[in-house]
Write an enzyme that holds these catalytic residues in place. Structure first.
Site, PDB file in Angstrom:
ATOM      1  N   ALA A  70       0.850  -1.124  -0.046  1.00 57.56           N
ATOM      2  CA  ALA A  70       0.103  -0.032   0.005  1.00 57.56           C
ATOM      3  C   ALA A  70       0.644   1.361   0.063  1.00 57.56           C
ATOM      4  O   ALA A  70       0.614   2.119   0.943  1.00 57.56           O
ATOM      5  CB  ALA A  70      -0.715  -0.087   1.166  1.00 57.56           C
ATOM      6  N   ASN A 127      -2.206   4.128 -16.057  1.00 61.28           N
ATOM      7  CA  ASN A 127      -2.465   3.210 -14.813  1.00 61.28           C
ATOM      8  C   ASN A 127      -3.851   3.609 -14.340  1.00 61.28           C
ATOM      9  O   ASN A 127      -4.073   4.813 -13.652  1.00 61.28           O
ATOM     10  CB  ASN A 127      -1.620   3.347 -13.742  1.00 61.28           C
ATOM     11  N   CYS A 130      -4.889   1.256  -9.911  1.00 61.11           N
ATOM     12  CA  CYS A 130      -4.182   1.129  -8.570  1.00 61.11           C
ATOM     13  C   CYS A 130      -5.120   0.978  -7.493  1.00 61.11           C
ATOM     14  O   CYS A 130      -6.114   1.743  -7.413  1.00 61.11           O
ATOM     15  CB  CYS A 130      -3.294   2.204  -8.270  1.00 61.11           C
ATOM     16  N   ASN A 192      -3.178  -5.761 -12.850  1.00 53.31           N
ATOM     17  CA  ASN A 192      -2.637  -4.950 -11.505  1.00 53.31           C
ATOM     18  C   ASN A 192      -2.950  -5.947 -10.456  1.00 53.31           C
ATOM     19  O   ASN A 192      -3.307  -6.892 -10.594  1.00 53.31           O
ATOM     20  CB  ASN A 192      -3.131  -3.695 -11.399  1.00 53.31           C
ATOM     21  N   THR A 193      -2.368  -5.318  -9.285  1.00 50.68           N
ATOM     22  CA  THR A 193      -2.674  -6.126  -7.943  1.00 50.68           C
ATOM     23  C   THR A 193      -4.143  -6.569  -7.533  1.00 50.68           C
ATOM     24  O   THR A 193      -5.101  -5.557  -8.049  1.00 50.68           O
ATOM     25  CB  THR A 193      -2.012  -5.662  -6.826  1.00 50.68           C
TER      26      THR A 193
END
Length: 303
Positions: A70, A127, A130, A192-193
């Site tokens: 984070a 991006n 996120c 992405n995560t």
């Protein structure tokens, strides 16, 4: 000699192995270990319009087969990058792609305009995915209208290769991919995560200051691989594959699933040399299977 070169829109990569944004800094950090030019490319650290201090500590936590982060896009802003970092890295013999982030559409537009002026940065990774910032980012990437709006407006001001980074935290990632393709994306990168969390059972407190964060590492690979395969069959633009790639076999799987280029991220925290081992491993795989070019593997899954 096998041919490791791959194409992504109008960019040529000397090999399909790149480093994932947020894990390799601005490429100069990896230069402490080896020549950045040995890899096909570097997706540079997430950059915003203004300085960001990121989230409070703790902001990383190890999990089973992965890690949560984070960090919150800590960086000194695009002007600092242009004045202090770009001059140091612009002559690296590799593709340098900057990951751009915004809290508003106007932020993305202003960033894209600035990056468009940098001759040695041939592409952006837009991006919109996120999961560990409080505003912007993933908010745009989880709906088709949001993803379309950002992509469309950035396309108006940015005339180089635009790669849109997709969030896996959606119902149907293929629909998001098709939406950004229709608005001018030249490629998509995924995933992405994943949004996750961890708790310290002894203190009964979250392990991250933000409570939730982005999960990466080998734990997410099977899901990421499935999403890359789905998206590569849904769009005509090339796909960049990301998610738990730790070795050559992982990389080959992503190529077979349809990725033209792969990103290595969390693995380099274990061993910074893994990306080079993967480059050598792909070459050995091609030799062993009597395949002349790595491009023959892309989308080569046998059903």
């Amino acid at each position: 000699m096998v041919d490791l070169k791959v194409k992504l829109h109008d960019l040529e990569f000397k090999n399909p192995v790149t480093l994932a944004s947020g894990t390799c800094g601005f490429a100069r950090e990896i230069a402490d270990f080896y020549d950045p030019g040995l890899l096909g490319g570097h997706f540079l650290k997430g950059t915003t319009l203004k300085n960001r201090d990121g989230n409070e500590y703790p902001r990383m936590a190890e999990t089973a087969s992965g890690m949560l982060n984070a960090v919150g896009l800590q960086n000194k802003g695009i002007d600092y990058f242009v004045e202090n970092i770009y001059p140091e890295i612009q002559d690296y013999d590799t593709q340098l792609i900057i990951n751009v982030n915004g809290s508003t559409v106007e932020d993305y537009i202003a960033l894209a305009e600035k990056v468009n002026q940098l001759d040695k940065i041939p592409a952006i990774e837009l991006n919109i995915s996120c999961p560990n910032v409080k505003e912007g980012g993933m908010a745009f990437g989880v709906t088709c209208p949001g993803a379309e709006m950002v992509t469309r407006e950035v396309r108006k001001v940015y005339d180089k290769t635009m790669i849109v980074k997709l969030s896996p935290n959606v119902t149907d990632i293929s629909e998001i991919a098709k939406a950004v393709e229709a608005q001018g994306a030249d490629s998509v990168s995924l995933v992405n995560t994943f949004l996750g969390m961890a708790i310290d059972a002894e203190t009964r407190k979250p392990k991250l200051s933000t409570v939730t964060g982005g999960l990466s590492g080998p734990a997410i690979k099977p899901i990421a691989l499935r999403m890359v395969w789905q998206v590569s069959n849904a769009v005509k633009i090339p796909v960049v594959g990301i998610g738990g790639i730790m070795n050559t076999e992982d990389a080959i799987e992503f190529l077979l699933a349809g990725a033209s280029v792969i990103q290595v991220g969390t693995a380099i925290f274990k061993d910074p040399m893994i990306p080079l081992k993967i480059v050598d491993g792909i070459s050995e795989y091609l030799d062993r299977h009597n395949i002349q070019s790595v491009s023959e593997l892309i989308g080569g899954l046998q059903l």
